[in-house]
Write a protein that holds these residues in place. Structure first.
Motif, PDB file in Angstrom:
ATOM      1  N   TRP A 299       0.794  -1.368   0.160  1.00  0.00           N
ATOM      2  CA  TRP A 299       0.163   0.073   0.217  1.00  0.00           C
ATOM      3  C   TRP A 299       0.838   1.167   0.007  1.00  0.00           C
ATOM      4  N   THR A 300       0.648   2.199  -0.751  1.00  0.00           N
ATOM      5  CA  THR A 300       1.190   3.592  -0.688  1.00  0.00           C
ATOM      6  C   THR A 300       0.368   4.639  -0.830  1.00  0.00           C
ATOM      7  N   ASN A 301       0.416   5.747  -0.192  1.00  0.00           N
ATOM      8  CA  ASN A 301      -0.331   6.956  -0.198  1.00  0.00           C
ATOM      9  C   ASN A 301       0.227   8.103  -0.392  1.00  0.00           C
ATOM     10  N   TRP A 302      -0.135   9.198  -1.189  1.00  0.00           N
ATOM     11  CA  TRP A 302       0.560  10.240  -1.488  1.00  0.00           C
ATOM     12  C   TRP A 302      -0.310  11.330  -1.247  1.00  0.00           C
ATOM     13  N   TRP A 303       0.069  12.173  -0.310  1.00  0.00           N
ATOM     14  CA  TRP A 303      -0.978  13.359  -0.091  1.00  0.00           C
ATOM     15  C   TRP A 303      -0.201  14.822  -0.170  1.00  0.00           C
ATOM     16  N   PHE A 304      -0.912  15.676  -0.416  1.00  0.00           N
ATOM     17  CA  PHE A 304      -0.373  17.128  -0.360  1.00  0.00           C
ATOM     18  C   PHE A 304      -1.429  18.224  -0.400  1.00  0.00           C
ATOM     19  N   ALA A 305      -1.213  19.322   0.375  1.00  0.00           N
ATOM     20  CA  ALA A 305      -1.835  20.399   0.232  1.00  0.00           C
ATOM     21  C   ALA A 305      -1.311  21.583   0.280  1.00  0.00           C
ATOM     22  N   ARG A 306      -1.657  22.495  -0.728  1.00  0.00           N
ATOM     23  CA  ARG A 306      -0.902  23.731  -0.777  1.00  0.00           C
ATOM     24  C   ARG A 306      -1.742  24.871  -0.484  1.00  0.00           C
ATOM     25  N   SER A 307      -1.008  25.817   0.216  1.00  0.00           N
ATOM     26  CA  SER A 307      -1.791  27.195   0.565  1.00  0.00           C
ATOM     27  C   SER A 307      -0.949  28.253   0.502  1.00  0.00           C
TER      28      SER A 307
END
Length: 185
Positions: A85-93
């Motif tokens: 399992w792999t997850n990639w997460w990002f949030a830019r502000s």
């Protein structure tokens, strides 16, 4: 107006792995890894000025895990079973995320109907752009399951197996939802 600034990108990585001989015919491997970083792009007019167009803060997280079992069924047959399992997460502000544009004299219906609030992008002639904001959030998950069986028979090896993949990606991009305004001569 010319601007030059440094861009920070601290990285926090770690990984742990366990290998265990369960018994004489079964071997187990498990691994978990995580990479985290926050990328900061400097603000054109300083980090206290919400009219700075360049500043972005982008936290990212990338965890992953693997579990593997290797099993010997007989001297001529063995199997390998893997899940990952792999997850990639990002949030830019940016600095002006959440800014109410009615404070600049824009009509209230603009803010009421916008997916995200922020300082609108204003480009006065050939001058540096004021404002603008970014607000994306991306998430990706991937699961993989596979099984392989190998059978030795005389001078031949027969291999059978199956693979299952599931990938999910979701993205939300609400950049400059209030518009970009340009003025020229």
């Amino acid at each position: 107006y010319f601007f030059s600034g440094s861009q920070d990108r601290p990285v926090n990585d770690y990984s742990g792995r366990v290998d265990h001989q369960w018994n004489s015919s079964t071997m187990i491997t498990a691994r978990y890894s995580r990479s985290a970083t926050v990328i900061t792009v400097p603000a054109t007019f300083g980090e206290s000025n919400i009219g700075s167009s360049a500043y972005t803060l982008t936290p990212q997280n990338h965890p992953s895990a693997v579990f593997k079992v290797t099993k010997t069924f007989s001297p001529s047959m063995f199997g390998e079973f893997v899940s990952s399992w792999t997850n990639w997460w990002f949030a830019r502000s940016s600095l002006s995320n959440g800014f109410d544009p009615t404070q600049l004299g824009f009509p209230s219906y603009l803010a009421a109907n916008s997916k995200a609030l922020g300082f609108p992008s204003i480009a006065p002639g050939e001058m540096s752009t004021l404002g603008g904001y970014v607000n994306p959030h991306d998430t990706s998950n991937r699961l993989e399951l596979k099984a392989n069986l190998s059978k030795l028979s005389g001078k031949h090896t027969f291999k059978f197996g199956g693979l299952y993949n599931l990938g999910k990606y979701s993205s939300r991009i609400d950049n400059n939802a209030l518009g970009t305004y340009s003025f020229g001569k």
